[in-house]
Design an enzyme around this catalytic site. Structure first.
Site, PDB file in Angstrom:
ATOM      1  N   ARG A   1       0.823  -1.213   0.000  1.00 60.38           N
ATOM      2  CA  ARG A   1       0.000   0.000   0.000  1.00 60.38           C
ATOM      3  C   ARG A   1       0.861   1.269   0.000  1.00 60.38           C
ATOM      4  NH1 ARG A   1      -2.481  -3.996  -0.881  1.00 60.38           N
ATOM      5  NH2 ARG A   1      -4.661  -4.387  -0.336  1.00 60.38           N
TER       6      ARG A   1
ATOM      7  N   LEU B   1      20.249   9.327  27.171  1.00 60.43           N
ATOM      8  CA  LEU B   1      21.344   9.621  26.252  1.00 60.43           C
ATOM      9  C   LEU B   1      21.860  11.038  26.488  1.00 60.43           C
ATOM     10  CD1 LEU B   1      20.372   8.150  22.750  1.00 60.43           C
ATOM     11  CD2 LEU B   1      22.161   7.359  24.311  1.00 60.43           C
TER      12      LEU B   1
ATOM     13  N   ASP C   1      10.416  14.810  27.405  1.00 61.08           N
ATOM     14  CA  ASP C   1       9.523  15.703  28.156  1.00 61.08           C
ATOM     15  C   ASP C   1      10.276  16.717  28.999  1.00 61.08           C
ATOM     16  OD1 ASP C   1      10.597  14.105  30.099  1.00 61.08           O
ATOM     17  OD2 ASP C   1       8.687  13.469  30.964  1.00 61.08           O
TER      18      ASP C   1
ATOM     19  N   ALA D   1      16.098  20.307  28.935  1.00 62.74           N
ATOM     20  CA  ALA D   1      17.534  20.032  28.922  1.00 62.74           C
ATOM     21  C   ALA D   1      17.879  19.001  27.849  1.00 62.74           C
ATOM     22  CB  ALA D   1      17.985  19.538  30.299  1.00 62.74           C
ATOM     23  N   THR D   2      17.094  17.925  27.794  1.00 63.83           N
ATOM     24  CA  THR D   2      17.331  16.904  26.776  1.00 63.83           C
ATOM     25  C   THR D   2      17.033  17.437  25.388  1.00 63.83           C
ATOM     26  OG1 THR D   2      16.822  15.133  28.350  1.00 63.83           O
ATOM     27  CG2 THR D   2      16.718  14.582  26.004  1.00 63.83           C
TER      28      THR D   2
ATOM     29  N   CYS E   1       3.383  15.957  32.233  1.00 64.31           N
ATOM     30  CA  CYS E   1       2.100  15.257  32.342  1.00 64.31           C
ATOM     31  C   CYS E   1       1.806  14.840  33.772  1.00 64.31           C
ATOM     32  CB  CYS E   1       2.111  14.019  31.441  1.00 64.31           C
ATOM     33  SG  CYS E   1       2.339  14.396  29.697  1.00 64.31           S
TER      34      CYS E   1
END
Length: 262
Positions: free
Chosen positions: A11, A107, A127, A130-131, A185
């Site tokens: 598809r 990481l 979330d 910094a990352t 969250c």
């Protein structure tokens, strides 16, 4: 591609914008997904289903009961297990042909740099700022496209930061060090399907980048108001004084000028 792959991905192959060549590009691609939670779950599942050759899935967290409301990679039986191992099992069941590399760590530093350098495209499904900024710096260094998503309460946003063009980097739009409220969250809540919508859109942008079809979200920020189900698209410009990407953009511009000189 073998006969099974031709059938499985038929598809996609039927779409002239993808075809056999585009599907083969997907099968050869390596995608780094940072975060195996609300956004990383649908993003990784669609990437695996679509035939991405290798998915490096990075997350240092374990599955919690509160995750199951939206993190569809995981089940009640996964509670207490590393998210990347739970995710690897789900993705393998979905498509055994996709190689899953679980990275049970946050990481950073040289490890982040190495993984970004290996990837064809990077998905920021984490979330914390910094990352996000660390990933952006690594993507700028290695000229790798970054697909960034965020979802909180009923609000979502998605963009692509691709230094191979003239667009901005993440730092141009959200400068590091500014007084930005960090919302999560766990504190603010999130509408479950919102993470699916944003994560699936991240997967779509990543697939388009790998295949080389359509127009990406580079230079645009897509905003979703989930309560009203309204989308807005905002054009975003590169900051010529950006401390992360300005020198890289200037170097690329100088190189293009030299290449075009008689």
């Amino acid at each position: 591609m073998n006969d099974d792959q031709l059938l499985r991905y038929s598809r996609h192959i039927l779409l002239p914008e993808i075809g056999v060549e585009g599907q083969e590009a997907l099968l050869a691609a390596r995608v780094l997904v940072l975060g195996a939670g609300g956004l990383g779950s649908p993003a990784a599942m669609y990437l695996a289903a679509a035939g991405a050759g290798t998915l490096a899935l990075a997350d240092d967290d374990e599955v919690d009961l509160t995750n199951l409301q939206r993190q569809i990679l995981h089940t009640a039986e996964s509670v207490g297990e590393p998210k990347v191992e739970s995710g690897r099992r789900t993705l393998h069941r979905l498509n055994p042909g996709t190689r899953i590399e679980p990275l049970h760590c946050r990481l950073e530093g040289d490890a982040l740099d190495e993984q970004v350098a290996l990837a064809d495209v990077v998905l920021d499904c984490c979330d914390n700022f910094a990352t996000r900024h660390a990933v952006n710096r690594a993507c700028v260094r290695h000229r790798k496209p970054l697909v960034s998503g965020a979802a909180i309460r009923f609000d979502g946003q998605i963009s692509v930061f691709d230094l191979r063009g003239d667009g901005p980097c993440y730092h141009c739009l959200f400068p590091e060090g500014e007084d930005v409220e960090e919302v999560r969250c766990a504190v603010m809540g999130v509408f479950a399907p919102l993470t699916g919508i944003v994560g699936a859109t991240q997967a779509a942008e990543a697939l388009k980048l790998i295949i080389g079809c359509g127009t990406s979200l580079a230079g645009r920020l897509l905003l979703l108001d989930g309560l009203r189900m309204q989308w807005r698209s905002i054009n975003v410009l590169r900051d010529p004084d950006c401390t992360v990407c300005a020198s890289v953009q200037r170097a690329d511009g100088d190189a293009r000028s030299l290449a075009s000189s008689p």
